[in-house]
Design a protein around this motif. Structure first.
Motif, PDB file in Angstrom:
ATOM      1  N   PHE A 209      64.830  58.414  64.034  1.00 44.44           N
ATOM      2  CA  PHE A 209      64.498  57.690  65.266  1.00 44.44           C
ATOM      3  C   PHE A 209      63.222  58.265  65.887  1.00 44.44           C
ATOM      4  O   PHE A 209      62.326  57.527  66.309  1.00 44.44           O
ATOM      5  CB  PHE A 209      65.632  57.833  66.288  1.00 44.44           C
ATOM      6  CG  PHE A 209      66.875  57.029  65.997  1.00 44.44           C
ATOM      7  CD1 PHE A 209      66.973  56.219  64.882  1.00 44.44           C
ATOM      8  CD2 PHE A 209      67.961  57.106  66.859  1.00 44.44           C
ATOM      9  CE1 PHE A 209      68.130  55.491  64.627  1.00 44.44           C
ATOM     10  CE2 PHE A 209      69.112  56.384  66.624  1.00 44.44           C
ATOM     11  CZ  PHE A 209      69.203  55.574  65.509  1.00 44.44           C
ATOM     12  N   ASN A 210      63.166  59.585  65.956  1.00 45.75           N
ATOM     13  CA  ASN A 210      62.050  60.254  66.615  1.00 45.75           C
ATOM     14  C   ASN A 210      60.718  59.938  65.931  1.00 45.75           C
ATOM     15  O   ASN A 210      59.747  59.539  66.589  1.00 45.75           O
ATOM     16  CB  ASN A 210      62.294  61.762  66.626  1.00 45.75           C
ATOM     17  CG  ASN A 210      61.269  62.514  67.447  1.00 45.75           C
ATOM     18  OD1 ASN A 210      61.130  62.287  68.641  1.00 45.75           O
ATOM     19  ND2 ASN A 210      60.519  63.405  66.812  1.00 45.75           N
TER      20      ASN A 210
ATOM     21  N   ALA B 228      79.749  60.443  71.999  1.00 46.65           N
ATOM     22  CA  ALA B 228      79.528  60.573  73.437  1.00 46.65           C
ATOM     23  C   ALA B 228      78.449  59.585  73.848  1.00 46.65           C
ATOM     24  O   ALA B 228      77.492  59.344  73.110  1.00 46.65           O
ATOM     25  CB  ALA B 228      79.087  61.992  73.775  1.00 46.65           C
ATOM     26  N   GLY B 229      78.603  59.018  75.024  1.00 50.30           N
ATOM     27  CA  GLY B 229      77.616  58.028  75.456  1.00 50.30           C
ATOM     28  C   GLY B 229      77.770  56.745  74.663  1.00 50.30           C
ATOM     29  O   GLY B 229      78.877  56.354  74.290  1.00 50.30           O
ATOM     30  N   THR B 230      76.652  56.084  74.387  1.00 49.46           N
ATOM     31  CA  THR B 230      76.680  54.831  73.639  1.00 49.46           C
ATOM     32  C   THR B 230      75.734  54.900  72.454  1.00 49.46           C
ATOM     33  O   THR B 230      74.820  55.730  72.416  1.00 49.46           O
ATOM     34  CB  THR B 230      76.261  53.647  74.529  1.00 49.46           C
ATOM     35  OG1 THR B 230      74.889  53.813  74.926  1.00 49.46           O
ATOM     36  CG2 THR B 230      77.147  53.549  75.765  1.00 49.46           C
TER      37      THR B 230
ATOM     38  N   ALA C 268      67.693  54.364  72.997  1.00 46.15           N
ATOM     39  CA  ALA C 268      66.959  54.335  74.261  1.00 46.15           C
ATOM     40  C   ALA C 268      66.352  55.694  74.595  1.00 46.15           C
ATOM     41  O   ALA C 268      65.275  55.785  75.192  1.00 46.15           O
ATOM     42  CB  ALA C 268      67.890  53.890  75.391  1.00 46.15           C
ATOM     43  N   ALA C 269      67.032  56.767  74.166  1.00 49.28           N
ATOM     44  CA  ALA C 269      66.524  58.117  74.439  1.00 49.28           C
ATOM     45  C   ALA C 269      65.171  58.368  73.775  1.00 49.28           C
ATOM     46  O   ALA C 269      64.395  59.211  74.223  1.00 49.28           O
ATOM     47  CB  ALA C 269      67.536  59.159  73.962  1.00 49.28           C
ATOM     48  N   PHE C 270      64.886  57.589  72.709  1.00 48.07           N
ATOM     49  CA  PHE C 270      63.609  57.735  72.006  1.00 48.07           C
ATOM     50  C   PHE C 270      62.636  56.609  72.359  1.00 48.07           C
ATOM     51  O   PHE C 270      61.589  56.470  71.738  1.00 48.07           O
ATOM     52  CB  PHE C 270      63.852  57.744  70.491  1.00 48.07           C
ATOM     53  CG  PHE C 270      64.657  58.918  70.016  1.00 48.07           C
ATOM     54  CD1 PHE C 270      64.040  60.131  69.724  1.00 48.07           C
ATOM     55  CD2 PHE C 270      66.038  58.830  69.883  1.00 48.07           C
ATOM     56  CE1 PHE C 270      64.785  61.220  69.303  1.00 48.07           C
ATOM     57  CE2 PHE C 270      66.788  59.910  69.455  1.00 48.07           C
ATOM     58  CZ  PHE C 270      66.161  61.117  69.169  1.00 48.07           C
TER      59      PHE C 270
ATOM     60  N   PRO D 248      59.727  50.464  65.985  1.00 43.94           N
ATOM     61  CA  PRO D 248      61.108  50.289  65.532  1.00 43.94           C
ATOM     62  C   PRO D 248      62.005  49.661  66.592  1.00 43.94           C
ATOM     63  O   PRO D 248      61.643  49.545  67.770  1.00 43.94           O
ATOM     64  CB  PRO D 248      61.555  51.717  65.242  1.00 43.94           C
ATOM     65  CG  PRO D 248      60.800  52.531  66.246  1.00 43.94           C
ATOM     66  CD  PRO D 248      59.445  51.877  66.333  1.00 43.94           C
ATOM     67  N   ALA D 249      63.197  49.276  66.148  1.00 39.87           N
ATOM     68  CA  ALA D 249      64.238  48.781  67.041  1.00 39.87           C
ATOM     69  C   ALA D 249      65.582  49.108  66.419  1.00 39.87           C
ATOM     70  O   ALA D 249      65.667  49.447  65.228  1.00 39.87           O
ATOM     71  CB  ALA D 249      64.103  47.272  67.255  1.00 39.87           C
ATOM     72  N   LEU D 250      66.626  49.048  67.243  1.00 47.64           N
ATOM     73  CA  LEU D 250      67.978  49.301  66.747  1.00 47.64           C
ATOM     74  C   LEU D 250      68.880  48.142  67.103  1.00 47.64           C
ATOM     75  O   LEU D 250      68.864  47.641  68.233  1.00 47.64           O
ATOM     76  CB  LEU D 250      68.547  50.589  67.316  1.00 47.64           C
ATOM     77  CG  LEU D 250      69.982  50.914  66.843  1.00 47.64           C
ATOM     78  CD1 LEU D 250      70.135  52.402  66.534  1.00 47.64           C
ATOM     79  CD2 LEU D 250      71.036  50.499  67.881  1.00 47.64           C
TER      80      LEU D 250
END
Length: 328
Positions: A157-158, A187-189, A195-197, A229-231
């Motif tokens: 991702f990074n 944990a989380g979603t 989104a963190a990246f 990119p996208a997820l």
């Protein structure tokens, strides 16, 4: 035939082919023709069908241990795929890859992978090469919810975000990593991971082939435009076992009520209702003929010659020295 009807029939044909392929594989596992068992893809067919329908022939995919659907949806020959699972010399990879490592580089299928999350960096690498070549290709990495906590996926991702790589990460969230629930493992979603990246992400109904196609098409176009990119998180439910060994072990981690509820959203039935009855009957008949032919081809094919066991170890064609082989 209108474009909409053609797309609907194409998607139905793909989900139906994957379903019947998996069902026939399970029969061959039980009869002993496929050794070692498989990880059935039943219930998740809409994801492979929808995503791969959004791709071009030259695009790349990397797959998982539950990868038959991806390989078939990208265009692999069902007969050669089945021969591979049965360990025959006529298989996609001459019977050496098996269920978890099937590949067809000529179709952009860079391989299923038995290591959880290991396809993500391979897809990122293919996307990097495509960006360098500026050839308009994109890469797709399929992985399960159990892979979202693997470091190599997050590293991918990074880099993909930093370098704006043309790669689509597709998380198939079937609710379980083997027998461990998502709620107990993540944990989380999952979309929050992306989104963190700074990677755009959306969750879609992974039991609806057309919903998956719409989202994948949008993100594929975005990747091709050079935006990055996208997820895509696809929520679905695995109808069958994590692995066919469960058919004999009778491990219990899901209630009958839960499985029945999950089966109420069947991708094959959902897409089948969108095509005319006569079209559905024709496609069903044609798929059955394809699978009958595939089984005959696979079981009628020779097994690899043990004398060639050390062939294909190196991309250059180099073969280990006789002394090394005898020592091994």
């Amino acid at each position: 035939m209108s474009e909409q009807h053609a797309t609907g029939e194409r998607l139905y044909r793909t989900v139906r082919l994957i379903r019947r392929f998996e069902e026939r594989c399970i029969e061959l596992v039980h009869s002993g023709e496929i050794a070692g068992g498989i990880h059935p893809y039943i219930g998740q067919e809409a994801i492979a069908a929808g995503v791969c329908a959004a791709l071009r022939p030259g695009d790349y995919i990397t797959s998982t241990h539950r990868g038959h659907g991806h390989v078939l949806a990208k265009g692999a020959d069902p007969a050669a795929m089945l021969a591979e699972l049965a360990g025959r010399a006529t298989g996609l990879n001459k019977g050496r890859g098996g269920s978890m490592h099937a590949a067809d580089v000529s179709l952009g299928i860079l391989g299923a992978n038995g290591i959880v999350g290991a396809g993500a960096p391979i897809a990122a690498g293919a996307a990097w090469a495509a960006a360098r070549a500026d050839d308009g290709r994109i890469a797709v990495s399929f992985f399960g919810d159990g892979a979202v906590s693997q470091g190599v996926v997050l590293e991918s991702f990074n880099l993909a975000a930093l370098w704006k790589l043309p790669v689509l990460f597709v998380c198939e969230n079937n609710g379980y990593a083997s027998t461990l629930t998502v709620d107990d493992a993540v944990a989380g979603t999952i979309v929050g991971r992306a989104a963190a990246f700074g990677i755009p992400a959306v969750r879609v109904d992974g039991t609806d082939p057309e919903a998956v196609l719409a989202a994948a098409g949008e993100y594929a176009d975005r990747a091709r435009s050079g935006t990055g990119p996208a997820l895509l998180e696809c929520g679905a439910y695995r109808f069958d076992a994590h692995h066919t060994w469960e058919h004999k072990s009778f491990v219990r981690y899901r209630t009958k009520e839960e499985v029945d509820e999950g089966r109420s959203r069947d991708p094959v039935l959902i897409q089948g209702e969108r095509v005319a009855p006569e079209v559905r009957e024709r496609v069903d008949r044609e798929v059955e003929e394809v699978m009958d032919s595939a089984v005959r081809f696979a079981l009628g094919s020779p097994k690899p010659d043990p004398a060639g066991a050390l062939d294909h170890l190196y991309a250059t064609g180099l073969r280990p020295r006789a002394g090394v082989a005898s020592h091994a």
